[in-house]
Enzyme design. Structure first.
Site, PDB file in Angstrom:
ATOM      1  CB  SER A  28      -0.853   0.084   1.268  1.00  0.00           C
ATOM      2  OG  SER A  28      -1.708  -0.984   1.381  1.00  0.00           O
ATOM      3  CG  HIS A  59      -2.862  -1.935  -3.158  1.00  0.00           C
ATOM      4  ND1 HIS A  59      -3.380  -1.536  -1.968  1.00  0.00           N
ATOM      5  CD2 HIS A  59      -1.870  -2.793  -2.866  1.00  0.00           C
ATOM      6  CE1 HIS A  59      -2.727  -2.138  -0.991  1.00  0.00           C
ATOM      7  NE2 HIS A  59      -1.807  -2.909  -1.501  1.00  0.00           N
ATOM      8  CG  HIS A  81      -4.756  -7.081   0.801  1.00  0.00           C
ATOM      9  ND1 HIS A  81      -4.811  -6.172  -0.232  1.00  0.00           N
ATOM     10  CD2 HIS A  81      -3.634  -6.783   1.511  1.00  0.00           C
ATOM     11  CE1 HIS A  81      -3.765  -5.357  -0.139  1.00  0.00           C
ATOM     12  NE2 HIS A  81      -3.039  -5.705   0.889  1.00  0.00           N
ATOM     13  CE1 TYR A  83      -8.271  -5.323   2.515  1.00  0.00           C
ATOM     14  CE2 TYR A  83      -6.265  -6.033   3.613  1.00  0.00           C
ATOM     15  CZ  TYR A  83      -6.921  -5.173   2.754  1.00  0.00           C
ATOM     16  OH  TYR A  83      -6.229  -4.167   2.143  1.00  0.00           O
ATOM     17  CD  GLU A  84      -8.393  -6.641  -1.790  1.00  0.00           C
ATOM     18  OE1 GLU A  84      -8.836  -5.932  -2.700  1.00  0.00           O
ATOM     19  OE2 GLU A  84      -7.245  -7.117  -1.789  1.00  0.00           O
ATOM     20  CB  ALA A 111       1.503  -0.200   5.004  1.00  0.00           C
ATOM     21  CG  MET A 209      -4.460  -6.308   7.885  1.00  0.00           C
ATOM     22  SD  MET A 209      -5.879  -5.276   7.512  1.00  0.00           S
ATOM     23  CE  MET A 209      -5.918  -4.220   8.966  1.00  0.00           C
ATOM     24  CB  SER A 210      -0.345  -7.927   3.012  1.00  0.00           C
ATOM     25  OG  SER A 210       0.781  -7.188   3.412  1.00  0.00           O
ATOM     26  CG  ASN A 233      -0.402   2.389  11.880  1.00  0.00           C
ATOM     27  OD1 ASN A 233      -0.186   1.894  10.759  1.00  0.00           O
ATOM     28  ND2 ASN A 233      -0.938   1.700  12.868  1.00  0.00           N
ATOM     29  CG  HIS A 245      -6.116   3.073   4.240  1.00  0.00           C
ATOM     30  ND1 HIS A 245      -5.155   2.093   4.383  1.00  0.00           N
ATOM     31  CD2 HIS A 245      -6.196   3.319   2.909  1.00  0.00           C
ATOM     32  CE1 HIS A 245      -4.675   1.775   3.186  1.00  0.00           C
ATOM     33  NE2 HIS A 245      -5.286   2.509   2.277  1.00  0.00           N
TER      34      HIS A 245
HETATM   35  N1  HPA Z   1      -2.521  -3.096  11.845  1.00  0.00           N
HETATM   36  C1  HPA Z   1      -2.676  -3.953  10.811  1.00  0.00           C
HETATM   37  N2  HPA Z   1      -2.314  -3.683   9.586  1.00  0.00           N
HETATM   38  C2  HPA Z   1      -1.753  -2.489   9.341  1.00  0.00           C
HETATM   39  C3  HPA Z   1      -1.547  -1.547  10.359  1.00  0.00           C
HETATM   40  C4  HPA Z   1      -1.953  -1.868  11.682  1.00  0.00           C
HETATM   41  O1  HPA Z   1      -1.808  -1.088  12.641  1.00  0.00           O
HETATM   42  N3  HPA Z   1      -0.969  -0.465   9.779  1.00  0.00           N
HETATM   43  C5  HPA Z   1      -0.818  -0.759   8.466  1.00  0.00           C
HETATM   44  N4  HPA Z   1      -1.297  -1.976   8.200  1.00  0.00           N
END
Ligand code: HPA
Length: 270
Positions: A28, A59, A81, A83-84, A111, A209-210, A233, A245
């Site tokens: 991302s 993306h 992903h 989650y999609e 990320a 998540m990837s 973050n 996001h």
């Molecule tokens: N958690 C999960 N996935 C993420 C995060 C997070 O804090 N930041 C970027 N992708």
């Protein structure tokens, strides 16, 4: 399934003369590495048999073949992903396709949230290992014998030699690289503060998540991986602020140049 993979490989081969020796999966907001590539061919995922249009903001959704210096490379600009709603076969497909195209090494990027409290947003972390906390093993199902063994070994999925090389490149660029364990969850929610405390106890330094499905696909195929997380973050509960996001995208935008220099520097040393 192997037929679907081979069909996609044949399609890509029909569209390019590049025989990539290395691959890069761009996470991302980390797509600007493409600007450093002498692009020969771009193929939108939607055109690749079995490929889907990448839907997440940030993306690009295309495969890029070209050269970095003399090195023929393939880039995946965006990924599918879990989650999609894709199943793991779909999530792994493009990684497997570039594996079959003949790459000898893969750089995966993402990320991620910082679990290790000594990290700061904007830090780049080399992935030393992962914890799959998603509840699913991407290789569950009939084994694709053409790709690898039934019970793949993951003890050296992220070889130290590649991390040494990355650290060396980082030193040359005066970048302070972090290193740690990436914990994979299915998402799409961010985690709870209690989960993050638990994951810290378990030895996680970053959460996301990837990446793990692609890394497992590579380990299955015996292709070494260098993983780089951009800590976008601090994970839930570390700071008294909400996770968005937007923060993820803002941080990747801020470190874009540094990140691109690192990835390109590593490719030049392959
Ligand atoms: N958690 C999960 N996935 C993420 C995060 C997070 O804090 N930041 C970027 N992708």
């Amino acid at each position: 399934m192997i037929k679907a993979i081979e069909e996609a490989v044949a399609f890509v081969r029909s569209r390019t003369r590049i025989q990539p020796q290395a691959g890069v999966v761009l996470g991302s907001g980390l797509g600007s590495v493409v600007d450093a590539v002498e692009v020969e061919t771009e193929i939108p995922y939607a055109e690749i048999p079995g490929g889907k249009a990448a839907t997440v903001w940030g993306h690009q959704g295309k495969m890029i073949l070209g050269r970095v210096g003399k090195l023929p490379v393939v880039l995946l600009g965006g990924r599918m992903h879990y989650y999609e709603g894709y199943d793991m076969q779909e999530v792994m497909l493009l990684a497997r396709v570039i594996g079959r195209l003949g790459i000898k090494k893969l750089i995966v990027t993402n990320a991620a949230g910082g679990v290790n409290t000594s990290f700061k947003p904007g830090d780049l972390m080399l992935i030393s290992d992962h914890i799959n906390f998603s509840g699913v093993n991407p290789l569950r199902g009939p084994n694709l014998e053409e790709l690898g063994v039934r019970f793949p070994d993951l003890s050296d999925a992220y070889p130290e030699s590649l991390r040494d090389l990355a650290r060396d490149v980082g030193r040359g660029l005066k970048q302070k690289l972090r290193e740690g364990v990436y914990l994979f969850l299915s998402g799409p929610t961010y985690e709870t503060p209690a989960e993050i405390r638990a994951f810290r106890t378990l030895g996680a330094d970053a959460v996301g998540m990837s990446t793990v499905p692609e890394v497992v696909a590579m380990a299955h195929m015996n292709i070494p991986v260098l993983g780089i997380s951009c800590i976008t973050n601090m994970a839930a509960g570390v700071l008294k602020q909400k996770l968005t996001h937007q923060e993820v995208m803002d941080t990747t935008a801020r470190v874009q140049n540094e990140f691109t220099a690192l990835v390109v520097g590593i490719l030049q040393r392959f």
